[in-house]
Design a protein around this motif. Structure first.
Motif, mmCIF file in Angstrom:
data_model
loop_
_atom_site.group_PDB
_atom_site.id
_atom_site.type_symbol
_atom_site.label_atom_id
_atom_site.label_comp_id
_atom_site.label_asym_id
_atom_site.label_seq_id
_atom_site.Cartn_x
_atom_site.Cartn_y
_atom_site.Cartn_z
ATOM 1 N N ALA A 108 0.827 -1.206 0.000
ATOM 2 C CA ALA A 108 0.000 0.000 0.000
ATOM 3 C C ALA A 108 0.863 1.258 0.000
ATOM 4 N N ALA A 109 1.968 1.241 0.730
ATOM 5 C CA ALA A 109 2.871 2.393 0.751
ATOM 6 C C ALA A 109 3.525 2.594 -0.613
ATOM 7 N N ALA A 110 3.949 1.500 -1.237
ATOM 8 C CA ALA A 110 4.600 1.610 -2.549
ATOM 9 C C ALA A 110 3.634 2.121 -3.606
ATOM 10 N N GLN A 111 2.366 1.781 -3.482
ATOM 11 C CA GLN A 111 1.375 2.242 -4.464
ATOM 12 C C GLN A 111 1.161 3.744 -4.419
ATOM 13 N N PRO A 131 1.715 15.988 -2.157
ATOM 14 C CA PRO A 131 2.134 17.141 -2.974
ATOM 15 C C PRO A 131 2.653 16.737 -4.347
ATOM 16 N N LEU A 132 3.349 15.614 -4.419
ATOM 17 C CA LEU A 132 3.849 15.155 -5.719
ATOM 18 C C LEU A 132 2.702 14.810 -6.653
ATOM 19 N N ALA A 133 1.649 14.203 -6.103
ATOM 20 C CA ALA A 133 0.495 13.853 -6.933
ATOM 21 C C ALA A 133 -0.202 15.106 -7.451
ATOM 22 N N LYS A 134 -0.319 16.143 -6.583
ATOM 23 C CA LYS A 134 -0.943 17.386 -7.036
ATOM 24 C C LYS A 134 -0.106 18.060 -8.116
ATOM 25 N N LEU A 155 6.239 -3.479 -7.057
ATOM 26 C CA LEU A 155 6.771 -4.705 -6.488
ATOM 27 C C LEU A 155 8.153 -4.482 -5.879
ATOM 28 N N GLY A 156 9.039 -3.848 -6.628
ATOM 29 C CA GLY A 156 10.386 -3.605 -6.116
ATOM 30 C C GLY A 156 10.400 -2.689 -4.908
ATOM 31 N N ARG A 199 3.333 3.808 -10.031
ATOM 32 C CA ARG A 199 2.144 3.475 -10.812
ATOM 33 C C ARG A 199 2.272 2.126 -11.518
ATOM 34 N N GLY A 200 3.450 1.714 -11.888
ATOM 35 C CA GLY A 200 3.641 0.463 -12.600
ATOM 36 C C GLY A 200 3.751 -0.714 -11.650
#
Length: 303
Positions: free
Chosen positions: A207-210, A266-269, A220-221, A214-215
């Protein structure tokens, strides 16, 4: 930190934590894709019956838990396919039946009691033996071979079973393999995290990695990296703070998820603004081009 490596029991615990941190998210990512994040809890309760059988039969509880948890996971898949009960009812039966069976059987063991299950329920760094490390190494190798070697096929099945079936993939075989792999992962992690908390380690790093990836390959990594970070740091914290390692690992995993979420917002915005500006620029360019074509067309008509 280096003083931990002077103690053999901590060396074994850190090796086990490293393997668990890699293996748990590698399987958990598929459970998250299938919206079966709680599956690890159900299998963990069934594995408790296997642990109790190990005490009763005087055999290695880890290997007995692997066998019983795998059978339980396969039974859940069969109920989901052929039974009228839905998947959530199958999970409920695993929850309650596994826990009740474990408590009942452990009290039938000659030297068994409910206290004997505590280290398996919540994890314990001091009880990881050399035979446990060997078992964890072997089981982790199996988990990683299946989850990484068949990642394309498993991803296709978890995304859309009908489409995967049309393309010729053996959907039922892959579902059974995923169920058994999840069961093995639960038993791998029970010495470090504990059966009651292992599902959190399979889900929270994913959940944190998501939040930042996006890929599928990137998620996974990154989730495996997060898993290793929280298991090693949680095991070390449990040594210094004298607390159960499972609780430390899960608390750190939740803290990591919260931190990543705060940083990712903030990165998503910003990404959304950039995409919006690019779309507006493309739309403006297309409009200008269309207008120019219309003028030239009109000029050509006047000629």
């Amino acid at each position: 930190m280096t003083e931990l490596l002077h103690y053999p029991f901590m060396q074994r615990a850190l090796i086990a934590a490293l393997l668990v941190g890699v293996a748990a998210p590698a399987v958990g990512i598929y459970l998250v894709q299938r919206r079966q994040a709680i599956m690890g809890d159900g299998i963990g309760h069934v594995a408790l019956t296997g642990v109790a059988l190990g005490f009763l039969l005087n055999t290695n509880p880890v290997w007995m838990a692997v066998a019983v948890a795998s059978l339980g996971a396969v039974a859940m898949e069969l109920i989901r396919w052929y039974g009228r009960a839905r998947g959530d009812l199958a999970l409920a039966m695993l929850f309650y039946g596994g826990m009740a069976g474990g408590v009942m059987i452990i009290n039938l063991a000659p030297n068994g009691s409910n206290a004997s299950l505590t280290t398996f329920l919540f994890g314990s760094v001091t009880t990881v033996s050399e035979s446990d490390v060997l078992a964890i190494v072997c089981l982790s190798a199996f988990v990683l071979a299946g989850s990484l070697g068949l990642r394309r096929q498993l991803f296709a099945v978890c995304q859309d079973e009908e489409f995967a079936r049309v393309t010729g993939l053996p959907v039922r075989v892959l579902n059974l393999l995923l169920a058994v792999t999840a069961a093995v992962t639960v038993t791998v992690a029970m010495r470090v995290v504990g059966l009651l908390l292992v599902s959190a380690l399979m889900v929270i790093p994913v959940a944190a990695a998501q939040q930042v990836s996006r890929g599928f390959a990137g998620t996974l990594g990154l989730s495996m990296l997060f898993g290793v970070a929280v298991t090693l740091s949680g095991t070390s914290t449990s040594y210094y703070a004298d607390v159960p390692p499972g609780a430390s690992i899960v608390v750190l995993a939740i803290a990591l998820f919260a931190l990543v979420t705060l940083l990712a917002a903030p990165l998503a915005k910003r990404r959304a603004h950039v995409v919006g500006d690019e779309a507006a620029a493309l739309a403006g360019g297309a409009g200008t081009s269309t207008a120019g074509t219309g003028v030239e067309g009109a000029g050509g008509a006047r000629r």
